[in-house]
Write an enzyme that holds these catalytic residues in place. Structure first.
Site, short mmCIF file in Angstrom:
data_model
loop_
_atom_site.label_atom_id
_atom_site.label_comp_id
_atom_site.label_asym_id
_atom_site.label_seq_id
_atom_site.Cartn_x
_atom_site.Cartn_y
_atom_site.Cartn_z
N GLY A 35 -44.00 -0.88 -4.62
CA GLY A 35 -43.55 0.28 -3.85
C GLY A 35 -42.89 1.35 -4.69
CB SER A 36 -40.78 1.36 -7.68
OG SER A 36 -39.65 1.01 -6.91
CB SER A 74 -37.11 -0.21 -10.76
OG SER A 74 -36.74 -1.40 -10.08
CB THR A 79 -38.83 -4.43 -11.09
OG1 THR A 79 -38.50 -4.32 -9.70
CG2 THR A 79 -40.26 -4.86 -11.24
CD GLU A 196 -44.91 -4.47 -0.61
OE1 GLU A 196 -43.74 -4.87 -0.68
OE2 GLU A 196 -45.35 -3.53 -1.28
CG HIS A 212 -71.53 5.56 -9.00
ND1 HIS A 212 -72.71 6.15 -9.41
CD2 HIS A 212 -70.74 6.56 -8.55
CE1 HIS A 212 -72.61 7.46 -9.25
NE2 HIS A 212 -71.43 7.74 -8.73
CE LYS A 300 -39.82 -8.14 -6.93
NZ LYS A 300 -39.24 -6.91 -6.46
C1 F6R Z 1 -42.07 -2.47 -1.65
C2 F6R Z 1 -41.63 -3.71 -2.25
C3 F6R Z 1 -42.20 -4.14 -3.56
C4 F6R Z 1 -41.29 -3.64 -4.68
C5 F6R Z 1 -41.73 -4.20 -6.03
C6 F6R Z 1 -40.93 -3.66 -7.20
O1 F6R Z 1 -41.32 -2.16 -0.53
O2 F6R Z 1 -40.75 -4.36 -1.72
O3 F6R Z 1 -43.53 -3.70 -3.74
O4 F6R Z 1 -41.33 -2.23 -4.72
O5 F6R Z 1 -41.60 -5.60 -5.99
O6 F6R Z 1 -39.57 -3.72 -6.93
P1 F6R Z 1 -38.69 -2.41 -7.15
O7 F6R Z 1 -39.28 -1.38 -6.26
O8 F6R Z 1 -37.30 -2.79 -6.74
O9 F6R Z 1 -38.80 -2.09 -8.61
#
Ligand code: F6R
Length: 304
Positions: A35-36, A74, A79, A196, A212, A300
């Site tokens: 998401g970032s 991020s 992350t 998500e 293609h 994570k």
């Molecule tokens: C989107 C989401 C994930 C995080 C990704 C990276 O809402 O929860 O796609 O964006 O795991 O984490 P961040 O954004 O905190 O770097």
């Protein structure tokens, strides 16, 4: 905050005026995941004055040097891949900046734009993207106003999006999203929002590239009735023709997704928000919490 209320903040997020001070540079690298990371992808389709590389990896490209504007995005600031990329960029002497709500990234002492916390990263797409757009593109106040206005309209009325979600849900179908430049990354954003928010697998690609490859299975695949095909409308007559001919020769009906707005800026955010609402409604119809990303968080923790 309820997820629907998170979505409603986008119309204000596009007014977020922060930017980085940059001097001369030869290229831009934007690092981020999920998401970032989408912030860099969206920006890269709006800007082509200098090379832009979007990095979603632990490592960074070899060309990064002191002439690189390196922006780490991020939401959490924690992350793993993004932090690793920042360290590598610092070693190379790049001009490193960050957009984050906090975390380790917020404490690294680099040039940082702090954004509000408390949202799902994917709901903060405006906060995450605007500092990059403001730095390198500088949208006009009129463009920002237009975007904010049509986003508010969508917040007030998203019945069209709800109906699409209802059709997808009725057949328990797999969404297939076809975009085209300059919205290829937004087709991908929709895919990730289906993943998500609604917790369904989804697939995205874009014209004309899909002519293609995908064009063969569009005609000949098995289980075709298990997919729900959508195509973003395009202003480019060549792409419109491709959409029509592809439907015809493959016997496939695409749900046409209209794009509102005049500026590229407003059109991009409008289209992002259309996907937000379809995927939100699909989650709701499934009885699923659109905010839940527990499997991602669990993963994570286990690899930390
Ligand atoms: C989107 C989401 C994930 C995080 C990704 C990276 O809402 O929860 O796609 O964006 O795991 O984490 P961040 O954004 O905190 O770097």
């Amino acid at each position: 905050m309820e997820f629907r209320d998170e979505l409603k903040t986008l119309k204000d997020q596009v007014k977020f005026g922060e930017f980085f001070k940059v001097d001369s540079f030869s290229n831009i690298v934007i690092a981020g995941m999920g998401g970032s990371g989408i912030a860099g992808r969206i920006f890269s389709e709006m800007y082509s004055d200098k090379p832009v590389f979007v990095s979603d990896d632990y490592s960074i490209p070899n060309f990064v040097d002191e002439n690189t504007e390196f922006i780490a995005v991020s939401y959490s600031g924690n992350t793993e891949e993004t932090l690793s990329a920042v360290e590598a960029a610092m070693k190379k002497g790049a001009k490193v900046h960050a957009i984050t709500s906090g975390g380790k990234l917020g404490e690294m002492g680099i040039d940082t734009i702090k954004i509000p916390s408390g949202l799902q990263p994917r709901s903060a797409v405006g906060y995450l993207t605007m500092p990059i757009i403001n730095t390198f593109i500088k949208p006009s106040p009129d463009d920002v106003d237009e975007a904010s206005r049509i986003l508010a309209d969508l917040d007030a009325n998203n019945t069209v999006q709800e109906n699409i979600a209802t059709e997808i849900f009725a057949g328990r179908r797999i969404p297939v999203i076809y975009g085209a430049s300059p919205f290829r990354s937004i087709a991908y954003r929709w895919k990730t929002q289906f993943n998500e928010n609604a917790k369904v697998l989804a697939y995205s690609s874009y014209f004309s590239e899909l002519n293609h490859n995908d064009t063969m299975p569009l005609r000949d695949t098995y289980r075709k009735d298990e997919f729900y095909f959508m195509a973003f409308d395009s202003e480019d007559e060549r792409i419109r023709k491709r959409i029509e001919v592809t439907q015809k020769i493959t016997g496939t009906q695409f749900k046409k997704i209209d794009v509102r707005g005049t500026s590229l800026f407003a059109r991009s955010f409008y289209l992002i928000h259309v996907g937000d609402y379809i995927t939100y409604h699909l989650a709701r119809l499934r009885g699923i919490d659109p905010q839940d990303v527990s499997a991602i968080e669990d993963l994570k923790k286990r690899i930390a």
